[in-house]
Write a protein that holds these residues in place. Structure first.
Motif, short mmCIF file in Angstrom:
data_model
loop_
_atom_site.label_atom_id
_atom_site.label_comp_id
_atom_site.label_asym_id
_atom_site.label_seq_id
_atom_site.Cartn_x
_atom_site.Cartn_y
_atom_site.Cartn_z
N THR A 106 -63.98 38.60 4.27
CA THR A 106 -63.28 37.61 4.60
C THR A 106 -63.57 36.77 5.62
N PHE A 107 -64.40 37.55 6.69
CA PHE A 107 -65.04 36.47 7.65
C PHE A 107 -66.08 35.67 7.08
N PHE A 108 -66.92 36.22 6.16
CA PHE A 108 -67.97 35.43 5.60
C PHE A 108 -67.22 34.22 4.38
N ALA A 109 -66.10 34.60 4.05
CA ALA A 109 -65.51 33.32 3.31
C ALA A 109 -64.95 32.23 4.22
N ASN A 110 -64.42 32.65 5.21
CA ASN A 110 -63.97 31.91 6.29
C ASN A 110 -65.01 31.21 6.85
N ALA A 111 -66.26 31.73 7.02
CA ALA A 111 -67.46 30.88 7.72
C ALA A 111 -67.91 29.88 6.68
N SER A 112 -67.98 30.22 5.34
CA SER A 112 -68.31 29.33 4.56
C SER A 112 -67.48 28.16 4.17
N ALA A 113 -66.19 28.48 4.36
CA ALA A 113 -65.14 27.36 4.38
C ALA A 113 -65.60 26.38 5.48
N GLU A 114 -65.96 26.75 6.62
CA GLU A 114 -66.12 25.91 7.76
C GLU A 114 -67.21 25.33 7.68
N LEU A 115 -68.42 25.91 6.97
CA LEU A 115 -69.44 25.15 6.57
C LEU A 115 -69.22 24.07 5.66
N ALA A 116 -68.51 24.20 4.78
CA ALA A 116 -68.18 23.18 3.70
C ALA A 116 -67.58 22.10 4.32
N TRP A 117 -66.60 22.39 5.34
CA TRP A 117 -65.70 21.40 5.94
C TRP A 117 -66.42 20.60 7.00
N ASN A 118 -67.34 21.07 7.82
CA ASN A 118 -67.81 20.59 8.86
C ASN A 118 -69.44 20.36 8.80
N PHE A 119 -69.93 21.02 7.82
CA PHE A 119 -71.62 20.82 7.88
C PHE A 119 -72.18 20.06 6.77
N TRP A 120 -72.04 20.76 5.47
CA TRP A 120 -72.59 20.22 4.14
C TRP A 120 -71.32 20.24 3.30
N LYS A 121 -70.72 19.09 3.18
CA LYS A 121 -69.54 18.94 2.35
C LYS A 121 -69.89 18.67 0.87
N PRO A 122 -69.72 19.69 -0.01
CA PRO A 122 -69.90 19.70 -1.51
C PRO A 122 -68.51 18.88 -2.22
N ASN A 123 -69.02 18.73 -3.61
CA ASN A 123 -67.79 18.13 -4.32
C ASN A 123 -67.17 19.48 -4.71
N ILE A 124 -67.89 20.54 -5.11
CA ILE A 124 -67.30 21.68 -5.60
C ILE A 124 -67.80 22.88 -4.94
N ILE A 125 -66.92 23.74 -4.81
CA ILE A 125 -67.36 25.08 -4.08
C ILE A 125 -67.11 26.10 -5.48
N HIS A 126 -68.57 26.80 -6.06
CA HIS A 126 -68.32 27.72 -6.92
C HIS A 126 -68.02 29.11 -6.28
N CYS A 127 -66.72 29.65 -6.37
CA CYS A 127 -66.66 31.07 -5.39
C CYS A 127 -66.81 32.09 -6.52
N HIS A 128 -67.27 33.38 -5.98
CA HIS A 128 -67.73 34.49 -6.80
C HIS A 128 -66.78 35.78 -6.54
N ASP A 129 -65.71 36.42 -7.14
CA ASP A 129 -64.85 37.52 -7.07
C ASP A 129 -64.42 37.39 -5.65
N TRP A 130 -63.55 38.67 -5.27
CA TRP A 130 -62.60 38.61 -4.18
C TRP A 130 -63.41 38.30 -3.08
N HIS A 131 -64.51 38.67 -2.80
CA HIS A 131 -64.98 38.31 -1.55
C HIS A 131 -64.94 36.61 -0.96
N THR A 132 -64.70 35.94 -2.01
CA THR A 132 -64.67 34.60 -1.75
C THR A 132 -63.33 34.08 -2.13
N GLY A 133 -62.19 34.94 -2.58
CA GLY A 133 -60.92 34.63 -3.19
C GLY A 133 -60.28 33.63 -2.12
N MET A 134 -60.32 33.91 -0.71
CA MET A 134 -59.54 32.88 0.19
C MET A 134 -59.94 31.51 -0.11
#
Length: 438
Positions: A106-134
């Motif tokens: 859950t921490f990893f998913a949250n950190a990845s979301a922060e990365l997308a919002w604030n550092f490298w903004k993608p057009n699409i985030i491709h998430c894989h299984d429950w580890h990134t479900g949030m």
């Protein structure tokens, strides 16, 4: 298009199951198509001796009352930029383990979301299984970032919503029973790793409690691929002898080399069956243990199993192997090079799965000329066709019911088919000619 892959594992640096092969092989193909694709993984300790490029700290952030750093490098043997979420909770030599697994991912998913919002903004985030479900739930109201959620294995669904609320920020609008359900419900697109599995999980028998949600979403089934340049018997450095579909007679060198390596009796004529798998019930181990000793007792076959998993299955296989010394080898470990030698050295490859979202192993087995023996479920239906000797058609041996007798009968049929070398070689060549590239 800018695409960010977020996953718990990626080959060749962090691999447990088929997800790693997808995350390691698909981004390079997408980059060749002109997309800017990048990957983010946890910075596991086990990565340190596998990275081949320089690692630099590029950003720092915080979430869940914790600070973290983003490190940047390149996925080995590719040109894909790789971000690593650096935090003490990932200082481990294992990927999945422990009572704090739900917090770590859950921490990893949250950190990845922060990365997308604030550092490298993608057009699409491709998430894989429950580890990134949030991530799809958090991005639901971010209009300029789309999300794709891929279901690799519906059986593992992550923490429930009440537990998520204890650990992290849960949006007020989120109504989902767990992390997997959140990914399915709030992603812009949902897919599974094979067409048959996409249909199966919409039924109560395979839906793992989420069948109603999946019936509403109707995920698309897109069959996985493999890296056919890496998994290539003509160039694979792990093999005793390289070969191709046109020089398949050279494959015998790998059979005798594998027998010698694993302490099996040297015999080119004996039927050698291999199995590379996680030792868990999903993979049909409970079915196999009911018939394996009898099959060994009433035939002259040899059997090799490679993998780790539940202690019960590890112990049972060890005991049978000790009883049939010289005819069975149980390698209770993870060894990527040895797995490819098993694919190249065995005559047949066994996958009697209870369910199989896609399965990468049967594709590798076909690629290396090992004839699959599989149960017709999930991605095994989409990748292995039943051998019909009269028509010289099919690529493997298949059975339907999840019953010991059906597995036993299918293995006997394969053993009998092996007694006709010309037909068997043609069967191997049909499998090697199948295209499972991305």
């Amino acid at each position: 298009m800018k695409i960010l892959f977020v996953a718990a594992e990626a080959a060749p640096i962090a691999k447990v199951g088929g997800m790693a092969d997808v995350v390691g092989a698909l981004p390079p193909v997408l980059r060749q198509m002109g997309h800017d694709v990048r990957i983010v993984l946890p910075n596991y300790t086990l990565l340190q001796d596998k990275l081949t490029h320089a690692v630099e700290r590029v950003w720092e952030g915080s979430c869940m009352f914790q600070s973290f750093q983003i490190l940047q490098t390149v996925l080995p043997s590719t040109d894909v930029p790789l971000y690593l979420v650096n935090h003490p909770c990932f200082a481990t030599s294992q990927i999945y383990f422990g009572e704090d697994e739900d917090w770590r991912f859950t921490f990893f998913a949250n950190a990845s979301a922060e990365l997308a919002w604030n550092f490298w903004k993608p057009n699409i985030i491709h998430c894989h299984d429950w580890h990134t479900g949030m991530i799809p739930a958090w991005m639901h109201q971010t209009s300029d970032i789309g999300t794709v959620f891929t279901i690799h294995n519906l059986a593992y669904q992550g923490p429930w919503q009440w537990r998520l609320e204890q650990m992290t920020w849960v949006p007020w609008y989120m109504q989902a029973r767990n992390a997997m359900a959140a990914g399915i419900k709030y992603a812009d697109r949902v897919n599974t790793v094979s067409p048959t599995y996409a249909q199966q999980i919409c039924t109560p028998s395979y839906g793992e409690g989420l069948a109603d949600l999946l019936q509403a979403v109707r995920p698309k089934g897109i069959l996985n691929g493999i890296d056919t340049q890496f998994y290539n018997p003509a160039t694979d450095p792990a093999l005793a002898k390289n070969y191709s579909v046109d020089s398949i007679e050279l494959r015998l060198y790998n059979k005798t080399a594998l027998q010698e390596e694993l302490g099996l009796k040297l015999n080119k004529q004996v039927f050698l069956i291999g199995m590379v798998t996680r030792l868990v019930e999903q993979k049909g181990l409970d079915l196999l243990l009911q018939i394996l000793e009898r099959f060994l007792a009433y035939s002259d076959v040899q059997f090799v199993v490679l993998g780790t998993g539940d202690r019960y299955y590890e112990t049972q296989l060890w005991q049978i192997a000790s009883k049939y010394s010289g005819r069975m080898s149980a390698q209770i470990l993870y060894n990527a090079s040895l797995s490819r030698r098993v694919y190249a050295g065995c005559d047949a490859f066994l996958m009697p799965s209870r369910f199989e979202p896609c399965g990468i192993s049967q594709m590798m087995a076909l690629r290396y000329g090992a004839v699959p023996i599989v149960r017709r479920t999930g991605g095994l239906v989409d990748t292995v066709s039943h051998h019909v000797p009269a028509h010289e058609a099919g690529t493997g041996y298949c059975f339907d019911r999840y019953e010991p007798l059906d597995l036993y009968t299918c293995m006997v049929r394969a053993w009998e088919g092996f007694q006709y070398p010309d037909y068997w070689q043609a069967l191997q060549q049909r499998g090697m000619q199948a295209d499972f590239s991305w």
